[in-house]
Design a protein around this motif. Structure first.
Motif, PDB file in Angstrom:
ATOM      1  N   ALA A 182     -21.408   9.589 -14.207  1.00  0.00           N
ATOM      2  CA  ALA A 182     -20.082   9.845 -14.789  1.00  0.00           C
ATOM      3  C   ALA A 182     -20.103  11.094 -15.667  1.00  0.00           C
ATOM      4  CB  ALA A 182     -19.628   8.631 -15.591  1.00  0.00           C
ATOM      5  N   ALA A 183     -21.190  11.288 -16.419  1.00  0.00           N
ATOM      6  CA  ALA A 183     -21.290  12.496 -17.243  1.00  0.00           C
ATOM      7  C   ALA A 183     -21.400  13.739 -16.368  1.00  0.00           C
ATOM      8  CB  ALA A 183     -22.505  12.382 -18.162  1.00  0.00           C
ATOM      9  N   SER A 184     -22.150  13.634 -15.274  1.00  0.00           N
ATOM     10  CA  SER A 184     -22.249  14.771 -14.350  1.00  0.00           C
ATOM     11  C   SER A 184     -20.895  15.104 -13.730  1.00  0.00           C
ATOM     12  CB  SER A 184     -23.269  14.443 -13.265  1.00  0.00           C
ATOM     13  OG  SER A 184     -23.297  15.477 -12.289  1.00  0.00           O
ATOM     14  N   LEU A 185     -20.111  14.085 -13.418  1.00  0.00           N
ATOM     15  CA  LEU A 185     -18.776  14.330 -12.876  1.00  0.00           C
ATOM     16  C   LEU A 185     -17.860  14.990 -13.898  1.00  0.00           C
ATOM     17  CD1 LEU A 185     -16.845  13.878 -10.460  1.00  0.00           C
ATOM     18  CD2 LEU A 185     -16.249  11.672 -11.483  1.00  0.00           C
ATOM     19  N   GLY A 186     -18.004  14.611 -15.170  1.00  0.00           N
ATOM     20  CA  GLY A 186     -17.187  15.227 -16.220  1.00  0.00           C
ATOM     21  C   GLY A 186     -17.529  16.684 -16.455  1.00  0.00           C
ATOM     22  N   LEU A 187     -18.765  17.070 -16.157  1.00  0.00           N
ATOM     23  CA  LEU A 187     -19.175  18.459 -16.326  1.00  0.00           C
ATOM     24  C   LEU A 187     -18.946  19.291 -15.072  1.00  0.00           C
ATOM     25  CD1 LEU A 187     -22.527  17.929 -18.293  1.00  0.00           C
ATOM     26  CD2 LEU A 187     -20.284  18.586 -19.210  1.00  0.00           C
ATOM     27  N   THR A 188     -18.361  18.718 -14.054  1.00  0.00           N
ATOM     28  CA  THR A 188     -18.052  19.442 -12.812  1.00  0.00           C
ATOM     29  C   THR A 188     -16.620  19.951 -12.899  1.00  0.00           C
ATOM     30  OG1 THR A 188     -19.558  18.021 -11.560  1.00  0.00           O
ATOM     31  CG2 THR A 188     -17.942  19.291 -10.303  1.00  0.00           C
ATOM     32  N   PHE A 189     -16.420  21.233 -12.627  1.00  0.00           N
ATOM     33  CA  PHE A 189     -15.104  21.847 -12.744  1.00  0.00           C
ATOM     34  C   PHE A 189     -14.600  22.226 -11.358  1.00  0.00           C
ATOM     35  CE2 PHE A 189     -17.474  22.707 -16.636  1.00  0.00           C
ATOM     36  CZ  PHE A 189     -16.606  22.212 -17.602  1.00  0.00           C
ATOM     37  N   GLY A 190     -13.311  22.054 -11.168  1.00  0.00           N
ATOM     38  CA  GLY A 190     -12.692  22.360  -9.883  1.00  0.00           C
ATOM     39  C   GLY A 190     -12.388  21.082  -9.119  1.00  0.00           C
ATOM     40  N   ALA A 191     -11.227  21.081  -8.443  1.00  0.00           N
ATOM     41  CA  ALA A 191     -10.808  19.872  -7.723  1.00  0.00           C
ATOM     42  C   ALA A 191     -11.723  19.573  -6.546  1.00  0.00           C
ATOM     43  CB  ALA A 191      -9.357  20.034  -7.252  1.00  0.00           C
ATOM     44  N   GLU A 192     -12.054  20.594  -5.753  1.00  0.00           N
ATOM     45  CA  GLU A 192     -12.901  20.344  -4.584  1.00  0.00           C
ATOM     46  C   GLU A 192     -14.319  19.966  -4.974  1.00  0.00           C
ATOM     47  OE1 GLU A 192     -14.128  22.477  -0.321  1.00  0.00           O
ATOM     48  OE2 GLU A 192     -12.736  23.438  -1.714  1.00  0.00           O
ATOM     49  N   PRO A 193     -14.978  20.634  -5.939  1.00  0.00           N
ATOM     50  CA  PRO A 193     -16.304  20.160  -6.352  1.00  0.00           C
ATOM     51  C   PRO A 193     -16.293  18.731  -6.881  1.00  0.00           C
ATOM     52  CG  PRO A 193     -15.981  22.410  -7.084  1.00  0.00           C
ATOM     53  CD  PRO A 193     -14.665  21.934  -6.568  1.00  0.00           C
ATOM     54  N   LYS A 194     -15.243  18.328  -7.587  1.00  0.00           N
ATOM     55  CA  LYS A 194     -15.160  16.949  -8.071  1.00  0.00           C
ATOM     56  C   LYS A 194     -15.040  15.964  -6.909  1.00  0.00           C
ATOM     57  CE  LYS A 194     -13.186  17.655 -12.690  1.00  0.00           C
ATOM     58  NZ  LYS A 194     -14.201  16.855 -13.421  1.00  0.00           N
ATOM     59  N   ALA A 195     -14.231  16.322  -5.909  1.00  0.00           N
ATOM     60  CA  ALA A 195     -14.080  15.437  -4.754  1.00  0.00           C
ATOM     61  C   ALA A 195     -15.397  15.296  -3.997  1.00  0.00           C
ATOM     62  CB  ALA A 195     -12.989  15.977  -3.836  1.00  0.00           C
ATOM     63  N   LEU A 196     -16.106  16.396  -3.822  1.00  0.00           N
ATOM     64  CA  LEU A 196     -17.405  16.333  -3.144  1.00  0.00           C
ATOM     65  C   LEU A 196     -18.423  15.557  -3.968  1.00  0.00           C
ATOM     66  CD1 LEU A 196     -17.631  19.988  -1.767  1.00  0.00           C
ATOM     67  CD2 LEU A 196     -16.938  17.919  -0.548  1.00  0.00           C
ATOM     68  N   LYS A 197     -18.293  15.587  -5.289  1.00  0.00           N
ATOM     69  CA  LYS A 197     -19.189  14.813  -6.144  1.00  0.00           C
ATOM     70  C   LYS A 197     -18.971  13.323  -5.925  1.00  0.00           C
ATOM     71  CE  LYS A 197     -22.273  15.908  -9.331  1.00  0.00           C
ATOM     72  NZ  LYS A 197     -23.361  16.884  -9.078  1.00  0.00           N
ATOM     73  N   HIS A 198     -17.731  12.898  -5.783  1.00  0.00           N
ATOM     74  CA  HIS A 198     -17.438  11.493  -5.485  1.00  0.00           C
ATOM     75  C   HIS A 198     -18.076  11.065  -4.161  1.00  0.00           C
ATOM     76  CE1 HIS A 198     -14.835  10.151  -8.725  1.00  0.00           C
ATOM     77  NE2 HIS A 198     -14.136  11.269  -8.666  1.00  0.00           N
ATOM     78  N   LEU A 199     -17.963  11.901  -3.148  1.00  0.00           N
ATOM     79  CA  LEU A 199     -18.571  11.565  -1.857  1.00  0.00           C
ATOM     80  C   LEU A 199     -20.096  11.539  -1.958  1.00  0.00           C
ATOM     81  CD1 LEU A 199     -16.340  13.584   0.641  1.00  0.00           C
ATOM     82  CD2 LEU A 199     -16.040  11.253  -0.220  1.00  0.00           C
ATOM     83  N   GLU A 200     -20.654  12.395  -2.806  1.00  0.00           N
ATOM     84  CA  GLU A 200     -22.106  12.385  -3.012  1.00  0.00           C
ATOM     85  C   GLU A 200     -22.559  11.075  -3.644  1.00  0.00           C
ATOM     86  OE1 GLU A 200     -25.384  14.729  -5.814  1.00  0.00           O
ATOM     87  OE2 GLU A 200     -23.430  15.660  -5.377  1.00  0.00           O
ATOM     88  N   PHE A 201     -21.806  10.601  -4.637  1.00  0.00           N
ATOM     89  CA  PHE A 201     -22.146   9.326  -5.272  1.00  0.00           C
ATOM     90  C   PHE A 201     -21.992   8.173  -4.275  1.00  0.00           C
ATOM     91  CE2 PHE A 201     -20.700  11.249  -9.563  1.00  0.00           C
ATOM     92  CZ  PHE A 201     -21.906  11.925  -9.658  1.00  0.00           C
ATOM     93  N   ALA A 202     -20.966   8.232  -3.428  1.00  0.00           N
ATOM     94  CA  ALA A 202     -20.792   7.178  -2.437  1.00  0.00           C
ATOM     95  C   ALA A 202     -21.955   7.158  -1.442  1.00  0.00           C
ATOM     96  CB  ALA A 202     -19.467   7.370  -1.693  1.00  0.00           C
ATOM     97  N   SER A 203     -22.421   8.320  -1.038  1.00  0.00           N
ATOM     98  CA  SER A 203     -23.582   8.386  -0.145  1.00  0.00           C
ATOM     99  C   SER A 203     -24.823   7.812  -0.822  1.00  0.00           C
ATOM    100  CB  SER A 203     -23.833   9.829   0.285  1.00  0.00           C
ATOM    101  OG  SER A 203     -22.726  10.356   0.988  1.00  0.00           O
ATOM    102  N   ALA A 204     -24.941   8.007  -2.142  1.00  0.00           N
ATOM    103  CA  ALA A 204     -26.073   7.440  -2.877  1.00  0.00           C
ATOM    104  C   ALA A 204     -26.031   5.916  -2.864  1.00  0.00           C
ATOM    105  CB  ALA A 204     -26.070   7.959  -4.314  1.00  0.00           C
ATOM    106  N   ARG A 205     -24.822   5.322  -2.856  1.00  0.00           N
ATOM    107  CA  ARG A 205     -24.734   3.863  -2.784  1.00  0.00           C
ATOM    108  C   ARG A 205     -25.231   3.345  -1.437  1.00  0.00           C
ATOM    109  NH1 ARG A 205     -23.274   5.644  -7.075  1.00  0.00           N
ATOM    110  NH2 ARG A 205     -25.542   5.571  -7.159  1.00  0.00           N
ATOM    111  N   VAL A 206     -24.967   4.064  -0.372  1.00  0.00           N
ATOM    112  CA  VAL A 206     -25.476   3.653   0.930  1.00  0.00           C
ATOM    113  C   VAL A 206     -27.003   3.738   0.951  1.00  0.00           C
ATOM    114  CG1 VAL A 206     -25.413   4.118   3.417  1.00  0.00           C
ATOM    115  CG2 VAL A 206     -23.349   4.373   2.055  1.00  0.00           C
ATOM    116  N   SER A 207     -27.540   4.783   0.338  1.00  0.00           N
ATOM    117  CA  SER A 207     -29.000   4.891   0.251  1.00  0.00           C
ATOM    118  C   SER A 207     -29.586   3.718  -0.534  1.00  0.00           C
ATOM    119  CB  SER A 207     -29.383   6.216  -0.418  1.00  0.00           C
ATOM    120  OG  SER A 207     -28.908   7.317   0.338  1.00  0.00           O
ATOM    121  N   GLU A 208     -28.897   3.267  -1.584  1.00  0.00           N
ATOM    122  CA  GLU A 208     -29.381   2.113  -2.349  1.00  0.00           C
ATOM    123  C   GLU A 208     -29.335   0.838  -1.516  1.00  0.00           C
ATOM    124  OE1 GLU A 208     -27.733   3.987  -6.589  1.00  0.00           O
ATOM    125  OE2 GLU A 208     -26.745   2.256  -5.636  1.00  0.00           O
TER     126      GLU A 208
END
Length: 302
Positions: free
Chosen positions: A48-74
């Motif tokens: 969540a802190a990493s997402l707050g330090l990400t600027f720009g709409a598209e980088p934030k959206a890609l960050k969400h997808l990155e976290f979702a991919s991490a859940r599949v890895s878990e």
């Protein structure tokens, strides 16, 4: 008194250093934490802190997808760690699937909003991502507990919804109306009307290309005749009136001198019916200056 303040300052610095080192160690250990572990909450807080330090709409959206991919890895790691269904942590699977749904839906909403306002390139990437994650979850479905498999069915439905939505919106990117104006959990809904092509879309590839471009059709330019000025582009060419007929000059007959075209005796006569030209008489008088000094001038016509 000053010694007490110095000791207090040293102690405060030591405490801060200890807290910082413990936090850093916790973050380092939490990188491999799985749902259900004690440090999993620290891992999610760091994300969540990493997402707050990400600027720009598209980088934030890609960050969400990155976290979702991490859940599949878990989930894949849990399935390998607990091969027996009875001993598998059902709560860990449910937590990972819930977090996956939240991040996948958030990333989908943001990417769809960006794509429908631009050229739509994010829609193709979103569609491919959803299909990839769905295939990864399908590979571990048979190793999940019954409760986790039932919950995973909803996650598969969400991924199918995202991929279908991205494909439907991408198909309407050339239409005047792309979305219907309504939204749901994964983003804007595509318009259901007839696709009317918007102005300024890509040209027909079968149309002839302008000359000078590779692959253009061979069209020869129109060259004006030599001696004439080419017409100015964009201006109409005025229509010229017809020229009057050119008057023919007929030489005057001189007495005693045969004229060209005068019929001679014994020569064949021209065919009858030719027009006769009548010249007005008397002719005007023409005066010429003297050729040499002392000589009279020349008068013609008397």
């Amino acid at each position: 008194m000053s010694g007490a303040r110095a000791r207090f300052a040293i102690a405060a610095v030591a405490v801060l250093a200890l807290v910082g080192s413990l936090a850093g160690m916790s973050l380092l250990l939490a990188r491999d934490a799985l749902p259900g572990d004690a440090l999993y909450g620290v891992k999610r807080t760091a994300e969540a802190a990493s997402l707050g330090l990400t600027f720009g709409a598209e980088p934030k959206a890609l960050k969400h997808l990155e976290f979702a991919s991490a859940r599949v890895s878990e989930i894949e790691t849990l399935a390998r760690r607990y091969p027996g269904r009875d001993s598998a942590p059902v709560g860990g699977y449910l937590t990972a699937l819930t977090d996956f749904d939240n991040d996948a839906a958030a990333g989908s909403r943001q990417l769809i909003a960006l794509a429908t306002r631009a050229d739509g390139r994010q829609l193709d990437a979103l569609h491919a991502w959803a299909r990839q994650q769905s295939a990864r979850l399908t590979d571990v479905t048979s190793r999940l507990p019954a409760a986790a498999r039932n919950r995973e069915t909803a996650t598969h439905g969400l991924l199918d919804k995202i991929s279908t939505r991205a494909a439907a919106l991408f198909a309407r990117m050339d239409c005047y109306q792309i979305t219907s104006g309504s939204f749901d959990d994964v983003g804007a809904l595509p318009a259901a009307g007839v696709c009317e092509k918007a102005t300024g879309t890509a040209p027909d590839p079968n149309a002839p290309k302008p000359s000078g471009v590779p692959g253009a059709s061979a069209v020869q330019p129109t060259v004006p005749p030599r001696g004439t000025d080419p017409p100015t582009p964009g201006l109409p060419t005025p229509a010229l009136p017809p020229l009057p007929p050119v008057a023919r000059t007929v030489p005057l007959p001189q007495p005693g001198i045969p004229q060209p075209g005068t019929p001679q005796s014994g020569a064949p006569q021209p065919p009858a019916g030719l027009p006769t030209v009548v010249l007005p008489l008397p002719l005007p008088t023409v005066e010429l200056p003297p050729l040499l000094p002392g000589l009279p001038g020349v008068r013609i016509g008397e």
